[in-house]
Design an enzyme around this catalytic site. Structure first.
Site, PDB file in Angstrom:
ATOM      1  CB  THR A   1      -0.892   0.044   1.266  1.00 39.75           C
ATOM      2  OG1 THR A   1      -0.017   0.132   2.403  1.00 39.75           O
ATOM      3  CG2 THR A   1      -1.770  -1.175   1.396  1.00 39.75           C
TER       4      THR A   1
ATOM      5  CG  ASP B   1      21.743   4.216   6.163  1.00 39.08           C
ATOM      6  OD1 ASP B   1      21.273   3.261   6.824  1.00 39.08           O
ATOM      7  OD2 ASP B   1      21.497   4.409   4.960  1.00 39.08           O
TER       8      ASP B   1
ATOM      9  CG  ASP C   1      18.992   6.731   6.396  1.00 39.05           C
ATOM     10  OD1 ASP C   1      19.201   6.435   7.592  1.00 39.05           O
ATOM     11  OD2 ASP C   1      18.064   6.249   5.735  1.00 39.05           O
TER      12      ASP C   1
HETATM   13  N1  URA Z   1      14.881  10.083   7.697  1.00 39.45           N
HETATM   14  C1  URA Z   1      16.206  10.385   7.606  1.00 39.45           C
HETATM   15  O1  URA Z   1      17.050   9.713   8.186  1.00 39.45           O
HETATM   16  N2  URA Z   1      16.554  11.451   6.877  1.00 39.45           N
HETATM   17  C2  URA Z   1      15.676  12.236   6.232  1.00 39.45           C
HETATM   18  O2  URA Z   1      16.078  13.200   5.580  1.00 39.45           O
HETATM   19  C3  URA Z   1      14.305  11.898   6.332  1.00 39.45           C
HETATM   20  C4  URA Z   1      13.933  10.811   7.082  1.00 39.45           C
END
Ligand code: URA
Length: 242
Positions: free
Chosen positions: A140, A237, A234
């Site tokens: 979805t 990460d 991110d």
């Molecule tokens: N999550 C992240 O880690 N970075 C973003 O820019 C948006 C969501």
């Protein structure tokens, strides 16, 4: 598509005139009473500059993120109620102060929110911490609740909800729905966040006007992949794997 202009401000110590301060990009303002943006101090801007830099390695990313998280937790705790508390000092005088009233717990939105747990533990010894895992449903494309583990008496606690990046707001909104379904009233939820997009902050504030959002910075917007811009990439990460 051109990005809207980022607000800029002279940033530096109070004793310096503006002409001697560097100009830096500061948080966009959001006109919602329940969105609290940390003061845009030289410290905070310098810490954010470190973690936004793509050349900052993992060890520094963790170190400087933790400093911002600490500021967020300390500010979040200012929103908890206190009661009068008078004590005696070692020199035989009394001091009329305050102490915290009520019980708290943390709830992290996995996985990035778990990075904020230590900052909360550093300020609140032996605090209980629950977890919520929300991921996009492949069929979805909507956020779906995959897992939650929350303190049984959560309805009697103040909840500090932890997620470093508020992009579209899908996960955070669903997390608040989960907390409400367990009996936590909106006014007892504080959402601690490092960087928000304006649309995420506004969506959140409109849907849950009583949940307080404490954020370090509201950025310019989102890109086509729903990453916050200028953002930091991110968060999970960079904190856990890069
Ligand atoms: N999550 C992240 O880690 N970075 C973003 O820019 C948006 C969501």
């Amino acid at each position: 598509q051109p990005e809207p202009a980022a607000p800029s401000q002279c940033v530096g110590p109070e004793y310096r005139p503006d002409t001697q301060k560097p100009t830096a990009t500061v948080s966009t303002e959001v006109s919602h009473e329940n969105v609290h943006i940390l003061p845009q101090t030289p410290q905070l801007i310098a810490l954010l500059t470190m973690i936004r830099d793509k050349n900052t390695g993992r060890a520094d990313f963790i170190f400087y993120s933790n400093r911002i998280i600490r500021l967020l937790v300390e500010e979040g705790l200012n929103h908890l109620p206190v009661i009068e508390h008078t004590i005696s000092t070692p020199v035989g005088r009394s001091y009329s102060g305050v102490k915290f009233e009520g019980k708290i717990c943390g709830v992290s939105i996995m996985r990035a929110g778990e990075a904020m747990e230590q900052g909360l533990r550093d300020c609140c010894r032996s605090v209980r911490i629950g977890k919520i895992l929300i991921q996009r449903d492949e069929e979805t494309s909507k956020p779906k609740l995959f897992y939650d583990k929350l303190p049984e008496d959560i309805a009697d606690r103040w909840v500090l909800l932890l997620d470093p990046m508020l992009a579209t707001g899908g996960s955070a909104l669903m997390a608040v729905d989960v907390l409400k379904s367990r009996g936590v009233p909106e006014e007892r939820i504080l959402f601690l966040n490092l960087i928000a997009s304006p649309e995420g902050a506004v969506n959140f504030a409109n849907k849950f006007p009583k949940v307080r959002v404490v954020t370090a910075f509201v950025d310019i917007g989102l890109n086509e992949k729903n990453y916050i811009v200028p953002g930091l990439g991110d968060f999970g990460d960079r904190f856990y794997t890069m």
